[in-house]
Scaffold this active site. Structure first.
Site, mmCIF file in Angstrom:
data_model
loop_
_atom_site.group_PDB
_atom_site.id
_atom_site.type_symbol
_atom_site.label_atom_id
_atom_site.label_comp_id
_atom_site.label_asym_id
_atom_site.label_seq_id
_atom_site.Cartn_x
_atom_site.Cartn_y
_atom_site.Cartn_z
ATOM 1 N N GLY A 248 -5.670 25.896 19.381
ATOM 2 C CA GLY A 248 -5.600 24.556 18.800
ATOM 3 C C GLY A 248 -5.052 23.530 19.773
ATOM 4 O O GLY A 248 -5.528 22.388 19.830
ATOM 5 N N ASP A 249 -4.055 23.922 20.558
ATOM 6 C CA ASP A 249 -3.500 23.023 21.574
ATOM 7 C C ASP A 249 -4.550 22.699 22.632
ATOM 8 O O ASP A 249 -4.644 21.565 23.112
ATOM 9 C CB ASP A 249 -2.282 23.667 22.245
ATOM 10 C CG ASP A 249 -1.270 24.171 21.241
ATOM 11 O OD1 ASP A 249 -1.097 23.521 20.192
ATOM 12 O OD2 ASP A 249 -0.652 25.214 21.505
#
Length: 305
Positions: A248-249
């Site tokens: 997600g990052d």
């Protein structure tokens, strides 16, 4: 310039064990120690995508030194606030199922808080500040809102990647991007989703409340992008899944790195999907070559106005 802020960094200690037996001595198959923390992950992927950035946050002790040394080797510019307590260690145990044991956050003093705010007070119009992850329990409630206010007072833009009330409170300040997953979005609005059609009204709510763009990640079902121009869905790239930590990052980094160049949200979404997928298919965060390879496979379709 893009700045990342990691309030609660970590060393991620990744341990692989075959046939884990609780209560017995287990021998690890392999292990890996990596700098962790959502903002730090964003900085690392930005750098691999040739996007300069400055990493901010709280670091301390021998564990903090490990992180600064690692980022220095990757030529990532840093301006961390040095604290007295040790930065935490998180254990990522990979066996039949993946288990995480996250360390407690360190104590942050009023002096530490003032130092971080002084560093953030130098941002200016055109800069983007990425605020990511959880906050140590020692920080006051609503601390993210204090940082958002500081960024907006200096006419810079911001991204916020957190959950719960901190996310909802930030919407009115018009973040460039928010990225809850489908479960976090459902929790925020006290509802449940059975299909993509159920998600769309609530993704639009994020925009109506103030977000400029929103990505809703859906694990194996791809991701949705919400913009003022419409709702877009990505395809799902196919490779063996190796790593859910940092995907997600990486998606945020891919998006904001591309978006900072020309404000094209759909093109930025492609970069986000490629970067997030590449990390999911890698042992560590994705390398630039793999991101470029996957970028050619990303297909974005508009599914709603």
């Amino acid at each position: 310039m893009i700045y990342t802020v990691t309030l609660n960094p970590s060393i991620d200690y990744i341990v692989h064990v075959d046939d884990l037996k609780i209560g017995e001595v287990n021998r690890m198959k392999k292990d890996l120690k990596l700098p962790g923390g959502k903002g730090i992950n964003v900085s690392r992927i930005l750098k691999r995508n040739n996007v300069e950035n400055i990493a901010l946050g709280f670091l301390g002790g021998f564990t903090g030194t490990f992180i600064t040394d690692w980022l220095s080797q990757e030529n990532i510019e840093q301006n961390f606030t040095q604290i007295n307590a040790d930065t935490r260690i998180n254990i990522k145990l990979k066996a039949e199922a993946e288990t995480e044991i996250n360390g407690l956050g360190p104590d942050i003093s009023a002096k530490d808080i003032a130092d971080l705010k002084a560093k953030l007070s130098t941002v200016t119009k055109g800069d983007i500040v990425v605020l990511s992850g959880s906050a140590p329990a020692s920080l006051p409630s609503g601390f993210y809102q204090e940082l958002v206010q500081l960024v907006k007072e200096n006419k810079a833009d911001f991204v916020i990647d957190t959950t719960g009330q901190d996310l909802m409170d930030a919407l009115i300040s018009q973040p460039v991007l928010v990225k809850p997953n489908n479960h976090e979005l459902a929790e925020a609005y006290h509802t449940t989703f059975n299909n993509i059609s159920d998600i769309i009204p609530f993704g639009k709510k994020l925009l109506n409340t103030g977000a400029q763009n929103a990505i809703i990640s859906m694990a194996g079902d791809g991701a949705l992008l919400f913009t003022k121009e419409g709702v877009y869905q990505s395809n799902v790239l196919k490779r063996p899944l190796k790593n859910s930590v940092g995907a997600g990052d990486s998606m945020i980094a891919g998006f904001i790195g591309a978006y900072s160049e020309n404000k094209d949200a759909v093109n930025a979404f492609k970069w986000g999907v490629a970067s997030g997928s590449a990390t999911a298919f890698s042992d560590d965060l994705a390398q630039a070559e793999f991101i470029q390879e996957l970028l050619a496979e990303v297909v974005i379709e508009k599914i709603a106005d």
